[in-house]
Design a protein around this motif. Structure first.
Motif, PDB file in Angstrom:
ATOM      1  N   ILE A 235      56.574  37.781  34.470  1.00  9.04           N
ATOM      2  CA  ILE A 235      55.358  37.896  35.185  1.00  9.04           C
ATOM      3  C   ILE A 235      54.570  36.798  34.926  1.00  9.04           C
ATOM      4  O   ILE A 235      54.339  36.273  33.702  1.00  9.04           O
ATOM      5  N   PRO A 236      53.949  36.272  36.014  1.00  4.76           N
ATOM      6  CA  PRO A 236      53.235  34.965  35.598  1.00  4.76           C
ATOM      7  C   PRO A 236      52.114  35.451  34.789  1.00  4.76           C
ATOM      8  O   PRO A 236      51.409  36.431  34.726  1.00  4.76           O
ATOM      9  N   LEU A 237      51.625  34.435  33.944  1.00  4.03           N
ATOM     10  CA  LEU A 237      50.607  34.350  33.084  1.00  4.03           C
ATOM     11  C   LEU A 237      49.232  35.037  33.804  1.00  4.03           C
ATOM     12  O   LEU A 237      48.611  35.973  33.252  1.00  4.03           O
ATOM     13  N   ALA A 238      49.095  34.409  34.778  1.00  5.13           N
ATOM     14  CA  ALA A 238      47.598  34.815  35.332  1.00  5.13           C
ATOM     15  C   ALA A 238      47.781  35.968  35.761  1.00  5.13           C
ATOM     16  O   ALA A 238      46.568  36.730  35.837  1.00  5.13           O
ATOM     17  N   SER A 239      49.052  36.595  36.328  1.00  2.00           N
ATOM     18  CA  SER A 239      49.009  37.860  36.872  1.00  2.00           C
ATOM     19  C   SER A 239      48.829  38.944  35.558  1.00  2.00           C
ATOM     20  O   SER A 239      48.439  40.090  35.796  1.00  2.00           O
ATOM     21  N   ARG A 240      49.466  38.655  34.530  1.00  2.00           N
ATOM     22  CA  ARG A 240      49.228  39.492  33.387  1.00  2.00           C
ATOM     23  C   ARG A 240      47.693  39.530  33.095  1.00  2.00           C
ATOM     24  O   ARG A 240      47.220  40.591  32.518  1.00  2.00           O
ATOM     25  N   ILE A 241      46.931  38.466  33.006  1.00  2.00           N
ATOM     26  CA  ILE A 241      45.550  38.334  32.974  1.00  2.00           C
ATOM     27  C   ILE A 241      44.675  39.255  33.710  1.00  2.00           C
ATOM     28  O   ILE A 241      43.879  40.108  33.443  1.00  2.00           O
ATOM     29  N   LEU A 242      45.176  39.208  35.184  1.00  2.00           N
ATOM     30  CA  LEU A 242      44.466  39.894  36.292  1.00  2.00           C
ATOM     31  C   LEU A 242      44.566  41.315  36.072  1.00  2.00           C
ATOM     32  O   LEU A 242      43.916  42.138  35.934  1.00  2.00           O
ATOM     33  N   ALA A 243      46.119  41.748  35.432  1.00  2.00           N
ATOM     34  CA  ALA A 243      46.456  43.165  35.101  1.00  2.00           C
ATOM     35  C   ALA A 243      45.427  43.747  34.159  1.00  2.00           C
ATOM     36  O   ALA A 243      45.100  44.864  34.136  1.00  2.00           O
ATOM     37  N   LEU A 244      45.161  42.950  33.031  1.00  2.00           N
ATOM     38  CA  LEU A 244      44.296  43.191  31.949  1.00  2.00           C
ATOM     39  C   LEU A 244      43.152  43.380  32.323  1.00  2.00           C
ATOM     40  O   LEU A 244      42.237  44.621  31.998  1.00  2.00           O
ATOM     41  N   ALA A 245      42.505  42.372  33.070  1.00  2.00           N
ATOM     42  CA  ALA A 245      40.847  42.699  33.512  1.00  2.00           C
ATOM     43  C   ALA A 245      40.804  43.731  34.485  1.00  2.00           C
ATOM     44  O   ALA A 245      39.972  44.636  34.481  1.00  2.00           O
ATOM     45  N   ASP A 246      41.791  44.043  35.447  1.00  2.00           N
ATOM     46  CA  ASP A 246      41.770  45.130  36.302  1.00  2.00           C
ATOM     47  C   ASP A 246      41.700  46.508  35.766  1.00  2.00           C
ATOM     48  O   ASP A 246      41.127  47.333  36.116  1.00  2.00           O
ATOM     49  N   THR A 247      42.632  46.624  34.687  1.00  2.00           N
ATOM     50  CA  THR A 247      42.932  47.954  33.973  1.00  2.00           C
ATOM     51  C   THR A 247      41.493  48.282  33.080  1.00  2.00           C
ATOM     52  O   THR A 247      41.065  49.308  33.110  1.00  2.00           O
ATOM     53  N   TYR A 248      41.002  47.201  32.294  1.00  2.00           N
ATOM     54  CA  TYR A 248      39.648  47.364  31.719  1.00  2.00           C
ATOM     55  C   TYR A 248      38.645  47.838  32.545  1.00  2.00           C
ATOM     56  O   TYR A 248      37.904  48.724  32.403  1.00  2.00           O
ATOM     57  N   SER A 249      38.556  47.239  34.035  1.00  2.53           N
ATOM     58  CA  SER A 249      37.542  47.469  34.877  1.00  2.53           C
ATOM     59  C   SER A 249      37.638  48.937  35.428  1.00  2.53           C
ATOM     60  O   SER A 249      36.717  49.630  35.656  1.00  2.53           O
ATOM     61  N   ALA A 250      38.940  49.178  35.683  1.00  2.00           N
ATOM     62  CA  ALA A 250      39.027  50.642  36.200  1.00  2.00           C
ATOM     63  C   ALA A 250      38.835  51.613  35.226  1.00  2.00           C
ATOM     64  O   ALA A 250      38.293  52.733  35.382  1.00  2.00           O
ATOM     65  N   ILE A 251      39.128  51.514  33.835  1.00  2.00           N
ATOM     66  CA  ILE A 251      38.750  52.378  32.963  1.00  2.00           C
ATOM     67  C   ILE A 251      37.260  52.444  32.755  1.00  2.00           C
ATOM     68  O   ILE A 251      36.900  53.660  32.358  1.00  2.00           O
ATOM     69  N   THR A 252      36.496  51.569  32.877  1.00  2.00           N
ATOM     70  CA  THR A 252      34.953  51.402  32.303  1.00  2.00           C
ATOM     71  C   THR A 252      34.044  51.750  33.832  1.00  2.00           C
ATOM     72  O   THR A 252      32.941  51.740  33.368  1.00  2.00           O
ATOM     73  N   MET A 253      34.695  51.554  34.861  1.00  3.96           N
ATOM     74  CA  MET A 253      33.696  51.873  36.020  1.00  3.96           C
ATOM     75  C   MET A 253      33.915  53.375  36.558  1.00  3.96           C
ATOM     76  O   MET A 253      35.069  53.891  36.589  1.00  3.96           O
TER      77      MET A 253
END
Length: 315
Positions: A235-253
């Protein structure tokens, strides 16, 4: 004393040529590092930026060699000192002007895109600044990456990818996006197509090839159970970063179908899925970032979204 005698033995013409050579060497190093440190595998989308920088580097090398050759011939450098110095100064000023202009264009383009995304998401209870939040989180994670990992990723491309993350959902019926109950297999399949829809939207824009590539794989899991079954470093490093940011945002919004969780609970959730859904090293990096900086990402989004929700889009 010897150094003083040596300095006084250098003529004004020699000073000018030495200064010109130093200026061109500095220009060469600036161009080289701008190519390497913002590379994205050396501008692999269209090759245009890479080719332009290579031509510029070659031109600078020609100037440096020419100036050194002229400096070695006394009759030449005495006659050409002023033109050579003027040439180096003009070249340097043009290079500075170009970098400033390109940076200005990039900043304005990003501001326009952020505004459009904000307007699209304003008033939507299931978005309401989600993409802007992901952008803030993504760039914060990028800033905390180890140096040799960070320099592989062009930060401007990463910002575009974070904003385009859910653009493919525009091609999915709102009734499915906002559904509170369990999705049917067909509905789930449609939802899972949103990264692919993003690729289809931008596939005719070669400069966004890398951006859409990252977006396509942002729902991959490191254990290989994602949409396309890539795993780990596949998995591209950038995609893994996006996945982490997207997951945290989804949890906290807040969402219409679930309540938000506070920072502490969200961090616990991230640690639970580290090594299965999310990259464990990235999760460790994220969890090491001070809470104040993480929560500030959402505070910034709330302030920006007020403008879009009220209809006042002026800065």
């Amino acid at each position: 004393m010897d150094n003083f005698i040596l300095m006084n033995s250098i003529t004004g013409s020699e000073y000018l040529i030495i200064t010109a050579i130093i200026l061109m060497i500095v220009n060469f190093l600036v161009t080289l590092f701008s190519l390497i440190l913002r590379s994205d595998a050396l501008y692999n989308d269209t090759g245009m930026h890479f080719s332009a920088n290579i031509i510029l580097l070659a031109l600078e090398i020609v100037f440096i060699i020419s100036f050194v050759i002229i400096f070695s011939i006394e009759k030449l450098y005495f006659l050409l000192a002023i033109p050579i110095f003027a040439c180096a100064v003009v070249f340097t000023l043009i290079l500075i002007w170009t970098f400033v202009q390109l940076r200005g264009i990039s900043i304005r383009s990003m501001e326009i895109l952020e505004t459009l995304v904000g307007v699209i998401e304003a008033g939507d209870e299931n978005l309401d600044g989600h993409s802007l939040h992901v952008q803030n989180l993504t760039m914060m994670i990028y800033d905390y990456l180890p140096f040799f990992e960070r320099h592989k990723i062009n930060p401007m491309n990463l910002q575009y990818a974070s904003l385009f993350l859910d653009i493919g959902k525009l091609g999915i019926p709102r009734s499915i996006i906002d559904k509170r109950g369990k999705l049917t297999p067909k509905e789930k399949e449609l939802i899972q197509r949103h990264p692919e829809i993003c690729v289809e939207i931008f596939e005719k824009l070669p400069s966004f090839t890398t951006v859409t590539y990252w977006v396509k794989y942002h729902h991959e899991r490191v254990d290989g159970n994602g949409y396309y079954h890539l795993k780990g470093n596949e998995i591209p490093l950038a995609s893994r970063i996006l996945a982490l940011a997207d997951t945290y945002s989804a949890i906290t919004m807040d969402r219409s179908y679930k309540p938000s969780l506070p920072y502490e609970n969200a961090i616990s959730e991230l640690r639970l899925v580290a090594g299965t859904q999310l990259d464990s090293e990235l999760v460790d990096i994220f969890c090491s970032i001070p809470k104040k900086k993480v929560t500030a990402c959402m505070d910034d989004v709330r302030e920006r979204m007020k403008k879009y929700q009220s209809g006042d889009f002026r800065w």
